[in-house]
Design a protein around this motif. Structure first.
Motif, short mmCIF file in Angstrom:
data_model
loop_
_atom_site.label_atom_id
_atom_site.label_comp_id
_atom_site.label_asym_id
_atom_site.label_seq_id
_atom_site.Cartn_x
_atom_site.Cartn_y
_atom_site.Cartn_z
N ASP A 83 0.72 -1.31 -0.16
CA ASP A 83 0.13 0.02 0.08
C ASP A 83 0.74 1.27 0.01
O ASP A 83 0.35 2.57 -0.08
N THR A 84 2.20 1.23 0.23
CA THR A 84 2.89 2.36 0.52
C THR A 84 4.19 2.19 -0.48
O THR A 84 4.93 1.12 -0.26
N LYS A 87 -4.17 -2.58 -3.42
CA LYS A 87 -4.33 -1.61 -2.24
C LYS A 87 -3.08 -0.64 -2.07
O LYS A 87 -3.13 0.17 -1.18
N LYS A 99 -2.02 2.93 -2.13
CA LYS A 99 -2.63 4.15 -1.62
C LYS A 99 -1.64 5.28 -1.42
O LYS A 99 -1.92 6.39 -1.71
N VAL A 100 -0.36 5.27 -0.99
CA VAL A 100 0.79 6.33 -0.79
C VAL A 100 1.89 5.90 -1.83
O VAL A 100 2.18 4.93 -1.95
N PRO A 154 -6.11 6.33 -9.26
CA PRO A 154 -5.61 6.08 -7.81
C PRO A 154 -5.55 7.69 -7.28
O PRO A 154 -4.89 8.54 -8.21
N ARG A 155 -5.64 8.10 -6.20
CA ARG A 155 -5.48 9.35 -5.66
C ARG A 155 -4.13 9.66 -5.52
O ARG A 155 -3.78 10.89 -5.52
N TYR A 156 -3.04 8.69 -5.25
CA TYR A 156 -1.91 8.97 -5.10
C TYR A 156 -1.27 9.61 -6.39
O TYR A 156 -0.35 10.30 -6.20
N ASP A 180 -12.08 1.24 5.51
CA ASP A 180 -11.58 1.33 4.17
C ASP A 180 -12.65 2.24 3.43
O ASP A 180 -13.22 1.57 2.54
N TRP A 235 -15.02 4.68 1.13
CA TRP A 235 -14.82 4.94 -0.14
C TRP A 235 -15.18 6.47 -0.56
O TRP A 235 -16.14 7.17 0.11
N CYS A 288 -15.32 11.25 3.71
CA CYS A 288 -15.69 9.88 3.19
C CYS A 288 -16.83 9.60 3.76
O CYS A 288 -17.53 10.20 4.81
#
Length: 809
Positions: free
Chosen positions: A598-599, A616, A618-619, A640-642, A734, A736, A747
């Protein structure tokens, strides 16, 4: 490409810099063509770094030669003219090799020797030919393939190939079946070297009879099938020295081989050949025989041991499971691949290897058949002081990472194979060692004892399919020359401990694995721990690390602390790994199918990043040098937001068609804000009938936006995307993100989101059974990061209204 890069590689940089003015004029004459610049750099590296030599190249009349066709390059012509006379025919011969077909360096050198291009003492021809090969690489006339180590496979640029074929056009014919009028071309030109490549299962256009007309042939290379009629033979090729038939049909002609009295080189690999002539000993000039992948060939002629000039023999992939007695007469053999182990009462075929002390490359298969370690001792490996490459394998696979359970191996069998391998101790000159299918519980003693290990020259070590071994060799860390270490399919190893990374005796060294450049740990499916603390100095010049199919929870801290030269990091199918952090020197990172990752952060020099099916993630931060980002996941529904936290120059996105259709809406897309800051975006989705059928191409400056997705599809997608936040449920931890205008940290909690999705069916039950839902219906949610009001979509509004009515009732 800098000036020093072009002419470096050993030249004194200070001296080179004083000739920069001449060098830049030479580069200018290359018209900006990278190939021409590289070829000229190859010439300059062969000259002294003095002004007169470089001026001679700059003023050479070849730059203005007018006889060359326009499409050919004068820089290549100049490099060709600069070649030593012995190198020129080798260079031209390389252009005969069919494009796209792999040829090993030893095969190419053998062809040159058979043609008489390599001049010198007969004992040193292979070494001299290898030097010719290396010089062509140094001059950039052929380029090593990055898929193989030690430059054993090379490619030739199309421009260089066209030039070589033009120069040799009166002596050599290179043709493909797809060429128009090929039959006429074959019949109209009489050549001494012929190279043909066919694609169809059996060509109706090219017949063997059309080749037989070339009675002066010295070299015949044929890749693919050809039409052979009854009566066709090899008898017309009385001058033939090199015969290379690959991936074709040759069985009907194999009985005529003995008619080729002058043949030096014979390759019939991957053909339908089922027999060789019993009187093959009459072919007394044969030096090279390649039978690899001839599956129908089950027996060697009994007279093969009388071929005193034979230097190369390849048997891997054949049906041959035995060699005839007298095989030990091949005392000139330098390369032997796929030697089969066979037992006959009190005789073992390994005995035939004893007298073959000229061997440089040896491959043995079927070692599980050896019933006594005394047979293994008769190979006399320690006496083969020229042996540089050794491949030892057991052909019965005992287990692997894909097996549900390992095939049980009796303790007696394990003990026997351990004793056999103990006696197969290689000489100290060995540079390349491959062990496949070993099923002993402990590895050979000569690999486990650091003080007695006879592998001081070892550069490449590959160990694959270790079914029963529970630990890695503990003496490898001290090998002074080890550059490449590959461990594959070792399902019984659960831990890589200090014994693998540390000295086993009191003598201390500056660093463990001092010369290691590449490390691969693949298929160690039960590996959960790798001990390497920061205080242990190891792998100081490691450039590439590959981890695949294991259970490591984290990369050991010693790598990030000591592997300061690490450039490429590839992590695939590693369960439980959640983060990759603090790799200060990594330039290329490839992560694939890491389901818990995730990172990724703090990789200051990272230029290229591939993220494939890591759901997964995210970062992504701390990557200021990132230039190219590849995202691939065909189940991806949201960008993805990253991506908002990084700014690569180029993004290559492979995603679902629904997401691509949303992106195709451009500035009106809810995903636009995540992508519009990137200079170039290429997004693709598969179609039903073809990969990457649909696309969106975007360039920020100057602005360009292009897609082949229709407007109607985009409009339909917009309606579907409206309901996307309510289409799925997920755990409350988690949450959304919902809506175009909701901040990234706002969220919708689980229960409200679930109600929005199912209000028409479950609203009554929820009102009675879910305390959280009842309370949410009676109060207005406070403006906090945890509780946020959803966008007022029509369905959601009706749902809230109905809930309030029920609470008042």
């Amino acid at each position: 490409m800098s000036f020093l890069q072009v002419v470096g590689n050993g030249n004194n940089e200070q001296n080179v810099d004083t000739l920069r003015d001449i060098g830049m004029e030479i580069i200018a004459k290359c018209d900006g063509l990278p190939l021409a610049v590289k070829v000229m750099g190859g010439i300059l590296r062969q000259r002294k770094t003095c002004r007169s030599d470089w001026e001679n190249i700059l003023n050479d009349s070849i730059w203005s030669v007018c006889q060359m066709p326009v499409e050919l390059n004068n820089a290549v012509y100049l490099s060709y003219q600069d070649l030593h006379p012995n190198l020129k025919p080798c260079f031209l011969h390389y252009a005969l090799l069919p494009k796209g077909t792999r040829f090993w360096d030893s095969t190419i050198v053998a062809m040159w020797i058979s043609e008489g291009f390599v001049h010198g003492n007969s004992c040193d021809l292979q070494v001299l030919g290898q030097q010719y090969y290396n010089q062509l690489i140094a001059r950039n006339l052929i380029e090593p393939s990055q898929e193989y180590v030690d430059q054993v496979v090379c490619n030739m640029h199309d421009v260089v190939r066209s030039f070589a074929q033009y120069v040799s056009r009166h002596e050599a014919l290179i043709a493909h079946e797809s060429e128009f009028g090929l039959t006429d071309k074959l019949s109209s030109q009489n050549v001494i070297r012929l190279s043909l490549q066919t694609k169809e299962p059996e060509s109706n256009e090219i017949a063997w009879s059309s080749i037989q007309a070339h009675i002066s042939l010295r070299t015949l290379i044929l890749v693919g099938k050809i039409k052979i009629n009854p009566g066709d033979s090899l008898s017309s090729f009385s001058c033939l020295r090199t015969l290379h038939i690959q991936d074709g049909n040759f069985d009907a002609l194999s009985e005529h081989l003995v008619k080729l009295k002058h043949l030096r080189y014979l390759c019939i690999k991957a053909t339908d050949t089922s027999r060789l002539p019993e009187n093959i000993a009459k072919m007394k000039f044969l030096q090279h025989i390649d039978l690899a992948d001839c599956e129908h060939l089950e027996k060697l002629p009994s007279s093969i041991g009388k071929l005193n000039q034979l230097r190369y023999l390849a048997l891997e992939g054949t049906g041959i499971d035995n060699v005839p007695k007298g095989f030990d007469g091949l005392t000139n053999l330098r390369i032997l691949h796929g030697f089969p182990v066979h037992l006959d009462v009190d005789w073992c075929s390994l005995e035939e290897l004893g007298p073959l002390n000229q061997l440089k490359h040896l491959g043995i298969r079927g070692l599980e058949k050896v019933s006594s370690s005394s047979f293994a001792k008769k190979t006399r490996l320690l006496e083969k002081m020229r042996l540089s490459s050794l491949n030892m394998s057991c052909t019965i696979r005992r287990g692997g990472e894909d097996d549900h359970h390992l095939q049980l191996v009796a303790e007696e069998e394990q003990g026997q194979i351990e004793k056999v391998f103990d006696e197969l101790c290689p000489p100290p000159c060995l540079e390349n060692l491959c062990i496949y299918g070993y099923f002993g519980q402990r590895l050979p003693r000569w690999m486990m004892s650091a003080t007695a290990m006879p592998l001081g020259s070892l550069r490449i070590l590959t160990i694959d399919d270790l079914a029963c071994s529970t630990e890695l060799p503990n003496g490898l860390c001290e090998l002074p020359c080890l550059e490449l270490l590959q461990i594959g399919s070792a399902p019984a190893i659960k831990r890589v401990g200090h014994e693998f990374m540390c000295c086993s005796h009191s003598q201390q060294v500056a660093a463990m694995f001092p010369r290691l450049l590449e490390l691969s740990l693949v298929g160690m499916v039960e590996l959960v721990e790798w001990e390497w603390e920061e205080k242990l100095h190891a792998m100081p010049i490691l450039e590439m690390l590959l981890l695949e199919r294991c259970k490591l929870r984290h990369v050991p801290p010693g790598i990030t602390f000591h592997a300061r030269c690490l450039k490429t990091l590839c992590i695939s199918d590693v369960k439980h790994l959640s983060s990759l952090e603090n790799f200060p020197s990594v330039i290329h990172l490839d992560v694939c199918r890491n389901i818990d990752l995730d990172t990724i952060c703090n990789l200051p020099k990272l230029h290229k990043l591939d993220i494939i099916k890591c759901p997964k993630m995210k970062v992504l931060k701390g990557v200021p040098a990132l230039q190219r980002l590849i995202l691939e996941d065909y189940d991806m529904e949201i960008v993805p937001r990253y991506l908002q936290d990084v700014k690569p120059r180029c993004l290559l996105l492979d995603c679902s068609l629904s997401l691509l259709t949303c992106i195709a809406a451009g500035k009106s897309s809810p995903e636009w804000d995540k992508l519009n800051h990137i200079q170039q975006v290429k997004a693709y989705a598969h179609g039903e009938d073809s990969p990457r059928k649909w696309y969106v191409l975007y360039t920020r400056e100057p602005f360009r936006f292009e897609t082949n997705i229709s407007r109607s599809a985009i409009a339909q997608s917009r309606v579907w995307r409206t309901w996307l936040p309510y289409s799925k449920t997920c755990p409350i931890e988690d949450e959304w993100p919902v809506g175009r205008h909701v901040c990234a940290d706002k969220c919708l909690p689980l229960c409200e989101r679930f109600r929005c999705n199912a209000y028409c069916h479950l609203v009554g039950w929820l009102g009675e059974a879910c305390l959280h839902c009842c309370e949410a219906a009676r109060i207005d949610p406070p403006p906090s990061d945890q509780w946020t009001e959803a966008p007022r979509y029509p369905g959601y509004t009706r749902f809230i209204r109905r809930q309030k009515q029920m609470s008042r009732a």
